[in-house]
Design a protein around this motif. Structure first.
Motif, PDB file in Angstrom:
ATOM      1  N   TYR A  69      -2.808  -7.567   8.983  1.00 52.87           N
ATOM      2  CA  TYR A  69      -2.907  -6.963  10.352  1.00 52.87           C
ATOM      3  C   TYR A  69      -4.281  -6.835  10.627  1.00 52.87           C
ATOM      4  O   TYR A  69      -4.610  -7.348  11.850  1.00 52.87           O
ATOM      5  N   VAL A  70      -5.063  -6.375   9.694  1.00 58.00           N
ATOM      6  CA  VAL A  70      -6.475  -6.197  10.274  1.00 58.00           C
ATOM      7  C   VAL A  70      -7.310  -7.629  10.486  1.00 58.00           C
ATOM      8  O   VAL A  70      -8.205  -7.711  11.262  1.00 58.00           O
ATOM      9  N   ALA A 101      -2.400  -2.034  11.587  1.00 55.95           N
ATOM     10  CA  ALA A 101      -2.963  -1.874  10.276  1.00 55.95           C
ATOM     11  C   ALA A 101      -3.101  -0.515   9.913  1.00 55.95           C
ATOM     12  O   ALA A 101      -2.823  -0.343   8.632  1.00 55.95           O
ATOM     13  N   THR A 102      -3.525   0.207  10.783  1.00 52.66           N
ATOM     14  CA  THR A 102      -3.765   1.673  10.444  1.00 52.66           C
ATOM     15  C   THR A 102      -2.409   2.653  10.102  1.00 52.66           C
ATOM     16  O   THR A 102      -2.237   3.068   9.265  1.00 52.66           O
ATOM     17  N   GLY A 146     -14.529   0.733   8.409  1.00 50.17           N
ATOM     18  CA  GLY A 146     -13.434  -0.088   8.649  1.00 50.17           C
ATOM     19  C   GLY A 146     -12.348   0.134   8.217  1.00 50.17           C
ATOM     20  O   GLY A 146     -12.333   0.183   7.035  1.00 50.17           O
ATOM     21  N   THR A 147     -11.312  -0.426   8.833  1.00 48.12           N
ATOM     22  CA  THR A 147     -10.028  -0.216   8.127  1.00 48.12           C
ATOM     23  C   THR A 147      -9.944  -1.186   6.855  1.00 48.12           C
ATOM     24  O   THR A 147      -9.476  -0.756   5.890  1.00 48.12           O
ATOM     25  N   GLU A 148     -10.416  -2.394   7.112  1.00 43.60           N
ATOM     26  CA  GLU A 148     -10.182  -3.340   6.106  1.00 43.60           C
ATOM     27  C   GLU A 148     -10.955  -3.049   4.671  1.00 43.60           C
ATOM     28  O   GLU A 148     -10.255  -3.091   3.809  1.00 43.60           O
ATOM     29  N   THR A 183     -18.340  -6.387   7.595  1.00 50.52           N
ATOM     30  CA  THR A 183     -17.188  -5.499   7.478  1.00 50.52           C
ATOM     31  C   THR A 183     -15.882  -6.087   6.772  1.00 50.52           C
ATOM     32  O   THR A 183     -14.939  -5.411   6.449  1.00 50.52           O
ATOM     33  N   HIS A 184     -15.835  -7.369   7.029  1.00 49.38           N
ATOM     34  CA  HIS A 184     -14.890  -8.333   6.515  1.00 49.38           C
ATOM     35  C   HIS A 184     -14.968  -8.743   4.968  1.00 49.38           C
ATOM     36  O   HIS A 184     -16.242  -9.244   4.709  1.00 49.38           O
ATOM     37  N   GLY A 227      -6.699  -8.956  13.722  1.00 52.87           N
ATOM     38  CA  GLY A 227      -7.486  -8.100  14.671  1.00 52.87           C
ATOM     39  C   GLY A 227      -6.410  -6.898  15.317  1.00 52.87           C
ATOM     40  O   GLY A 227      -7.106  -6.507  16.365  1.00 52.87           O
ATOM     41  N   ASP A 228      -5.300  -6.644  14.565  1.00 56.64           N
ATOM     42  CA  ASP A 228      -4.620  -5.550  15.168  1.00 56.64           C
ATOM     43  C   ASP A 228      -4.745  -4.074  14.601  1.00 56.64           C
ATOM     44  O   ASP A 228      -4.047  -4.226  13.258  1.00 56.64           O
ATOM     45  N   GLU A 229      -5.845  -3.474  14.800  1.00 57.07           N
ATOM     46  CA  GLU A 229      -6.264  -2.401  14.058  1.00 57.07           C
ATOM     47  C   GLU A 229      -5.146  -1.488  14.139  1.00 57.07           C
ATOM     48  O   GLU A 229      -4.944  -0.540  13.026  1.00 57.07           O
TER      49      GLU A 229
END
Lengths: 74, 130
Positions: free
Chosen positions: B97-98, B106-107, B44-46, A41-42, B101-103
């Motif tokens: 941020y993502v 990041a969002t 996911g956010t990324e 996912t990265h 690991g700070d979701e």
């Protein structure tokens, strides 16, 4: 006759611009697809650079166009 | 006279179509993906952040076209570029941020960036209608 030619021009111009947008989306999409196919996912740093180019290249073109444009009339 | 009026109308139609398509395409991909475009659904956010970059590029391309067609002033194009640079910076912050690991942050940053993108798109839509 004129409306037909103009209409065709409009369609072609529209297709050209739409293609530009879709090409950019697909460039990012293909990188996402690759990551997903590998179970990630990265992104890697190299993949991020490729994704960022879809913004950076057009922004550089805009900067060049602004530099080349004549000054605003007061 | 007919030619001038027609020319303006043609640009309005094409411009509005492209901007609307860009927004719809971005929204469709964000929400559910679009098999017809051949673009995968972001996981996911990324991966959601990744789709912001081509959206920024599309607005930059549109602004370049408007400037070269004489539809916007040099100063207006500069203003859009400034917004896009801020947007580009915010998108990078969201990415950092993502990766850290700070979701949550990041969002939040991603939402802020989307707001800025909408500002730039609204400006272009307004100018296309002139």
């Amino acid at each position: 006759m004129v409306p037909i030619i103009a209409g065709a021009t409009m369609v072609l111009e529209g297709i050209d611009l739409v293609t530009s947008i879709l090409t950019k989306l697909q460039a990012a999409g293909s990188i996402i697809q690759k990551a997903q196919s590998e179970g990630r996912t990265h992104f890697t740093d190299e993949e991020w650079i490729e994704v960022q180019k879809t913004a950076d290249v057009p922004m550089d073109k805009l900067r060049a166009a602004i530099a080349a444009a004549p000054a605003d009339k007061v | 006279m007919y030619k001038v009026v027609y020319s303006k109308s043609r640009k309005q139609v094409v411009g509005a179509y492209v901007v609307i398509l860009a927004v719809i395409a971005f929204a469709a991909i964000q929400l559910q993906g679009c098999a017809q475009l051949g673009t995968p659904v972001p996981q996911g956010t990324e991966q959601s952040i990744a789709y912001l970059y081509p959206a920024i590029g599309s607005v930059a391309d549109e602004t370049t076209s408007l400037l070269q067609a004489g539809k916007i002033k040099k100063s207006e194009a500069q203003n859009v570029l400034t917004i896009l640079e801020q947007l580009r910076g915010l998108t990078n912050v969201a990415k950092d941020y993502v990766k850290a690991g700070d979701e949550g942050k990041a969002t939040a940053t991603l939402d802020l960036a989307k707001g800025l993108l909408k500002q730039a798109q609204n400006f272009i839509t307004t100018k296309k209608g002139n």
